[in-house]
Every structure is written in C-alpha cells, then in structure tokens.
Design a protein around this motif. Structure first.
Motif, PDB file in Angstrom:
ATOM      1  N   THR A 192      29.486 -79.573 -21.481  1.00 22.76           N
ATOM      2  CA  THR A 192      29.800 -79.028 -20.165  1.00 22.76           C
ATOM      3  C   THR A 192      29.239 -79.869 -19.022  1.00 22.76           C
ATOM      4  O   THR A 192      29.674 -79.719 -17.885  1.00 22.76           O
ATOM      5  N   ARG A 193      28.262 -80.733 -19.319  1.00 20.78           N
ATOM      6  CA  ARG A 193      27.630 -81.538 -18.264  1.00 20.78           C
ATOM      7  C   ARG A 193      27.873 -83.030 -18.446  1.00 20.78           C
ATOM      8  O   ARG A 193      27.242 -83.842 -17.771  1.00 20.78           O
ATOM      9  N   MET A 194      28.776 -83.413 -19.320  1.00 21.75           N
ATOM     10  CA  MET A 194      28.907 -84.827 -19.646  1.00 21.75           C
ATOM     11  C   MET A 194      29.383 -85.649 -18.447  1.00 21.75           C
ATOM     12  O   MET A 194      29.116 -86.847 -18.365  1.00 21.75           O
ATOM     13  N   GLY A 195      30.074 -85.032 -17.513  1.00 20.96           N
ATOM     14  CA  GLY A 195      30.521 -85.771 -16.342  1.00 20.96           C
ATOM     15  C   GLY A 195      29.395 -86.195 -15.430  1.00 20.96           C
ATOM     16  O   GLY A 195      29.582 -87.044 -14.554  1.00 20.96           O
ATOM     17  N   GLN A 196      28.198 -85.623 -15.600  1.00 19.50           N
ATOM     18  CA  GLN A 196      27.062 -85.948 -14.756  1.00 19.50           C
ATOM     19  C   GLN A 196      26.126 -86.967 -15.406  1.00 19.50           C
ATOM     20  O   GLN A 196      25.074 -87.267 -14.864  1.00 19.50           O
ATOM     21  N   LEU A 197      26.505 -87.473 -16.575  1.00 19.76           N
ATOM     22  CA  LEU A 197      25.630 -88.365 -17.318  1.00 19.76           C
ATOM     23  C   LEU A 197      25.902 -89.822 -16.989  1.00 19.76           C
ATOM     24  O   LEU A 197      27.027 -90.212 -16.666  1.00 19.76           O
ATOM     25  N   ASP A 198      24.867 -90.617 -17.093  1.00 16.04           N
ATOM     26  CA  ASP A 198      25.042 -92.056 -17.106  1.00 16.04           C
ATOM     27  C   ASP A 198      25.797 -92.430 -18.382  1.00 16.04           C
ATOM     28  O   ASP A 198      25.535 -91.860 -19.443  1.00 16.04           O
ATOM     29  N   PRO A 199      26.768 -93.344 -18.315  1.00 17.97           N
ATOM     30  CA  PRO A 199      27.588 -93.641 -19.499  1.00 17.97           C
ATOM     31  C   PRO A 199      26.782 -94.010 -20.730  1.00 17.97           C
ATOM     32  O   PRO A 199      27.039 -93.498 -21.825  1.00 17.97           O
ATOM     33  N   GLU A 200      25.807 -94.901 -20.582  1.00 21.40           N
ATOM     34  CA  GLU A 200      25.024 -95.318 -21.739  1.00 21.40           C
ATOM     35  C   GLU A 200      24.180 -94.173 -22.276  1.00 21.40           C
ATOM     36  O   GLU A 200      24.080 -93.960 -23.487  1.00 21.40           O
ATOM     37  N   ALA A 201      23.542 -93.417 -21.375  1.00 19.92           N
ATOM     38  CA  ALA A 201      22.728 -92.289 -21.806  1.00 19.92           C
ATOM     39  C   ALA A 201      23.595 -91.207 -22.459  1.00 19.92           C
ATOM     40  O   ALA A 201      23.189 -90.583 -23.448  1.00 19.92           O
ATOM     41  N   GLY A 202      24.796 -90.993 -21.914  1.00 17.85           N
ATOM     42  CA  GLY A 202      25.684 -89.997 -22.508  1.00 17.85           C
ATOM     43  C   GLY A 202      26.131 -90.378 -23.902  1.00 17.85           C
ATOM     44  O   GLY A 202      26.180 -89.529 -24.795  1.00 17.85           O
ATOM     45  N   ARG A 203      26.435 -91.662 -24.096  1.00 24.31           N
ATOM     46  CA  ARG A 203      26.855 -92.102 -25.428  1.00 24.31           C
ATOM     47  C   ARG A 203      25.709 -91.966 -26.432  1.00 24.31           C
ATOM     48  O   ARG A 203      25.900 -91.518 -27.565  1.00 24.31           O
ATOM     49  N   ALA A 204      24.502 -92.348 -26.000  1.00 22.90           N
ATOM     50  CA  ALA A 204      23.350 -92.250 -26.905  1.00 22.90           C
ATOM     51  C   ALA A 204      23.043 -90.797 -27.253  1.00 22.90           C
ATOM     52  O   ALA A 204      22.733 -90.475 -28.404  1.00 22.90           O
ATOM     53  N   LEU A 205      23.147 -89.914 -26.260  1.00 18.53           N
ATOM     54  CA  LEU A 205      22.880 -88.498 -26.522  1.00 18.53           C
ATOM     55  C   LEU A 205      23.922 -87.903 -27.446  1.00 18.53           C
ATOM     56  O   LEU A 205      23.604 -87.134 -28.357  1.00 18.53           O
ATOM     57  N   GLY A 276      36.562 -86.628 -16.823  1.00 22.17           N
ATOM     58  CA  GLY A 276      35.478 -86.822 -15.879  1.00 22.17           C
ATOM     59  C   GLY A 276      35.199 -88.290 -15.630  1.00 22.17           C
ATOM     60  O   GLY A 276      35.185 -89.096 -16.541  1.00 22.17           O
ATOM     61  N   ALA A 277      34.947 -88.630 -14.394  1.00 24.16           N
ATOM     62  CA  ALA A 277      34.728 -90.030 -14.050  1.00 24.16           C
ATOM     63  C   ALA A 277      33.432 -90.522 -14.644  1.00 24.16           C
ATOM     64  O   ALA A 277      32.435 -89.842 -14.648  1.00 24.16           O
ATOM     65  N   GLY A 278      33.472 -91.733 -15.139  1.00 25.32           N
ATOM     66  CA  GLY A 278      32.264 -92.389 -15.607  1.00 25.32           C
ATOM     67  C   GLY A 278      31.830 -91.976 -16.979  1.00 25.32           C
ATOM     68  O   GLY A 278      30.756 -92.347 -17.407  1.00 25.32           O
ATOM     69  N   VAL A 279      32.605 -91.182 -17.713  1.00 27.01           N
ATOM     70  CA  VAL A 279      32.218 -90.745 -19.040  1.00 27.01           C
ATOM     71  C   VAL A 279      32.868 -91.655 -20.059  1.00 27.01           C
ATOM     72  O   VAL A 279      34.071 -91.883 -20.012  1.00 27.01           O
ATOM     73  N   THR A 280      32.061 -92.172 -20.984  1.00 31.10           N
ATOM     74  CA  THR A 280      32.579 -93.091 -21.968  1.00 31.10           C
ATOM     75  C   THR A 280      32.331 -92.548 -23.347  1.00 31.10           C
ATOM     76  O   THR A 280      31.914 -91.433 -23.515  1.00 31.10           O
ATOM     77  N   GLY A 281      32.550 -93.414 -24.346  1.00 29.03           N
ATOM     78  CA  GLY A 281      32.348 -93.006 -25.726  1.00 29.03           C
ATOM     79  C   GLY A 281      33.523 -92.203 -26.235  1.00 29.03           C
ATOM     80  O   GLY A 281      33.356 -91.215 -26.927  1.00 29.03           O
ATOM     81  N   GLY A 282      34.744 -92.589 -25.864  1.00 31.68           N
ATOM     82  CA  GLY A 282      35.915 -91.864 -26.313  1.00 31.68           C
ATOM     83  C   GLY A 282      36.523 -91.030 -25.226  1.00 31.68           C
ATOM     84  O   GLY A 282      37.539 -90.392 -25.425  1.00 31.68           O
ATOM     85  N   PHE A 283      35.918 -90.972 -24.046  1.00 36.22           N
ATOM     86  CA  PHE A 283      36.447 -90.197 -22.933  1.00 36.22           C
ATOM     87  C   PHE A 283      37.214 -91.103 -21.985  1.00 36.22           C
ATOM     88  O   PHE A 283      37.081 -92.313 -21.984  1.00 36.22           O
ATOM     89  N   VAL A 284      37.985 -90.474 -21.119  1.00 39.41           N
ATOM     90  CA  VAL A 284      38.700 -91.236 -20.088  1.00 39.41           C
ATOM     91  C   VAL A 284      37.716 -91.628 -19.016  1.00 39.41           C
ATOM     92  O   VAL A 284      37.038 -90.771 -18.456  1.00 39.41           O
TER      93      VAL A 284
END
Length: 326
Positions: A192-205, A276-284
């Motif tokens: 629910t909060r992945m759009g607020q994550l830094d791309p690298e930190a989101g992928r690692a999490l 969500g903008a800036g979300v990576t790891g399989g996201f747009v």
C-alpha cells in the motif's frame, strides 16, 4: 496520523491512541489483574496459614510481583501487544517502526509501569501522555513502543493493489497457515505504500519480504516473477480464501464483495493499479516503462497496455504495473 519511516524506508501510517481510550483499556486491565490478585491472595492466605510472619511477607511480595507485574508482561508478550483491555478498545502496542513487540519491550513497559501507574495511581502516565505528541507514557519512550488504534474505519485504510492477471490462481495450493500476522502486516504496508519508496530500497524490501514468505510457506517463488508481484499474488490468494470462508459462513454475497475487492471468481481490477511513479522491480516506472520485468517483455504506463510478443497472435493486455514472465 503519525508518519513513521522504518530502516527499510517504509512509511507507516500509525494512528496513535488517545488518552481516553488508553485510560479505558488500562482500567479494564487493572480490574482483571486486581481481581486475579485478590483471588490468588485469598487462596494463598488459606494455604500458608501455618507459616510464620516472614514467610507470609515473602509469599505476599512474590504474588504481588508475579501477578500485578509479571502477568501484564506475559500477556503483552504472548499476544504481541493486545491485552484484554486493549483488545476491547481496539488498541495495540507496537514498536516505533510499526512491528510487533517482543518480550524486552513488554518487560520495560511493565517495570516502568509499576512506578508510573501502580505506585502513582497513573498520574505520571497521564501527564506523560498529554505532553507527548504521540500520546506515549514514560514506559513507551524507554521501550521504543507506541499504542495505536488497531481498528480504523474501512474507508480510511489504503486498499491493497490487485496482482497482475497472470498470477491470479497460481498460489491456490500454497500453505499459508504458518505465516505470522507480523509478516502479513509488513507485506500489506509495503504494497500500500510502495509508491512512496526509493526504488532501490523498495526492491530490496520486496525481496526480503518475499524471502521471509518463502521461508514460512516452504514453497519457492515462481521463476522469473519479481518479488513485488509474488507478494501481491500471495496476498490476493489470502484475500480470496477469506472471502470464501465468509461465504461459507453464510455472510452472503455482500460480505464476499467487501473483502479486499475480491470476487468469487478471483477477478482482478486492471488499468494501472500499480502505476505509481518511481516504483521498480516489476512495476511501471514514472517514465512509463516496465523496469525489472523479464526479458522480452515491453509495456507502457497509464493503462495503455503491455505488449506481449508472441508471433501473429500477440495481443495487448491491460496494464496492472507488472509484466508477465517471458
């Protein structure tokens, strides 16, 4: 609402409990604990009637410590922050980062609570809660905990985005019985909060949460599926199972439709739910490209669709933020 950023750069929306609800929960807990203490004291009085005065004092002190201090500590540890009073008032004790508390947190809260609640009749706890911006008493400050509202109106909670269509139904045989509530909470907060994550930190999490989920289920993730897509698919499967259980319990079609937007057939809402903008790891990503997708898959953001190469019969699928594996 209190914004808490964890070490993994996850932004958690915690709703601190207010003093009236905390006071009511505390009164319920104190009533239960004091009732248990009085009953145990009466029983010990009959059982130790033949002992001398020094032994009686030792037994009384031990019962006071074990029941009035050790009891609440044990309950908060075993229930992960849900005592009887907090359960009745819809409250829960969590860590500062939003995770479930452990024994050391409950121990610090209980020991300091003996002074600020029992010995001062709650005066210190009330003053500290009023002064604190998040309503924390002294025990919460030293333990690194926070009492939050666990039950909030459904309309104010962020919905979990649906998984990509090509993952729906792939986890029907997955055993989810060993997955703890704390891990479900972490996965839901991430989705629910992945759009607020830094791309690298989101992928690692996402990869860390996926590894923990695999360790609990004993089944590895499908090859080529991004960690975030795997998490979304498993959460969707859990919601679908809850919906079926509610339907079998006789709640009717209206109750089924209200569980995470899951229909009986497992339909998925498409059209850019994961855009969500800036979300990576399989996201747009924010520029409209699908990053982290398996090789050979291209796509565009904003619901324009994902092009799946495959010869003359290739077709466009509505974009959900994930690209199907090659």
């Amino acid at each position: 609402m209190s914004q808490v950023v964890t070490g993994d750069a996850v932004v958690l929306g915690l709703r601190p409990a207010r003093l009236p609800s905390r006071a009511l929960a505390l009164l319920i807990d104190l009533a239960v604990v004091w009732t248990a203490y009085l009953l145990i004291s009466i029983g010990l009085a009959f059982a130790t009637a033949s002992l001398d005065e020094a032994a009686l004092m030792a037994v009384s002190a031990a019962s006071f410590v074990l029941v009035l201090i050790g009891g609440p500590i044990a309950v908060e540890t075993l229930t992960h922050g849900r005592s009887l009073g907090k359960l009745a008032c819809g409250l829960r004790v969590v860590r500062d980062d939003g995770g479930p508390i452990r024994f050391r947190h409950a121990l610090v809260r209980g020991l300091i609570g003996m002074v600020e609640i029992l010995l001062t009749f709650g005066v210190i706890a009330c003053i500290a809660s009023l002064v604190s911006a998040r309503g924390r008493r002294v025990g919460d400050v030293f333990a690194g905990t926070l009492v939050v509202r666990e039950r909030v109106p459904a309309g104010r909670t962020a919905p979990v985005p649906p998984p990509p269509p090509w993952l729906v139904g792939r986890f029907a045989q997955l055993d989810l019985s060993a997955v703890p509530d704390g891990l479900w909470l972490g996965i839901r907060q991430y989705l629910t909060r992945m759009g607020q994550l830094d791309p690298e930190a989101g992928r690692a999490l996402a990869e860390r949460l996926a590894d923990e989920l695999v360790a609990c289920t004993g089944t590895p993730a499908p090859p080529g599926v991004p960690a975030a897509a795997f998490l979304a698919g498993v959460v969707h499967e859990r919601q679908a199972r809850e919906a079926r259980r509610m339907a079998e319990a006789g709640l009717g079609a209206g109750g089924v439709a209200g569980v995470g937007g899951v229909s009986g057939a497992g339909a998925v809402v498409a059209g850019g739910a994961f855009g969500g903008a800036g979300v990576t790891g399989g996201f747009v990503s924010g520029e409209g490209s699908v990053s982290g997708a398996p090789a050979g898959v291209t796509g565009s953001a904003g619901g324009a669709g994902v092009d799946v190469p495959g010869g003359a019969g290739a077709e466009k699928r509505a974009a959900t933020g994930f690209a199907p594996p090659a």
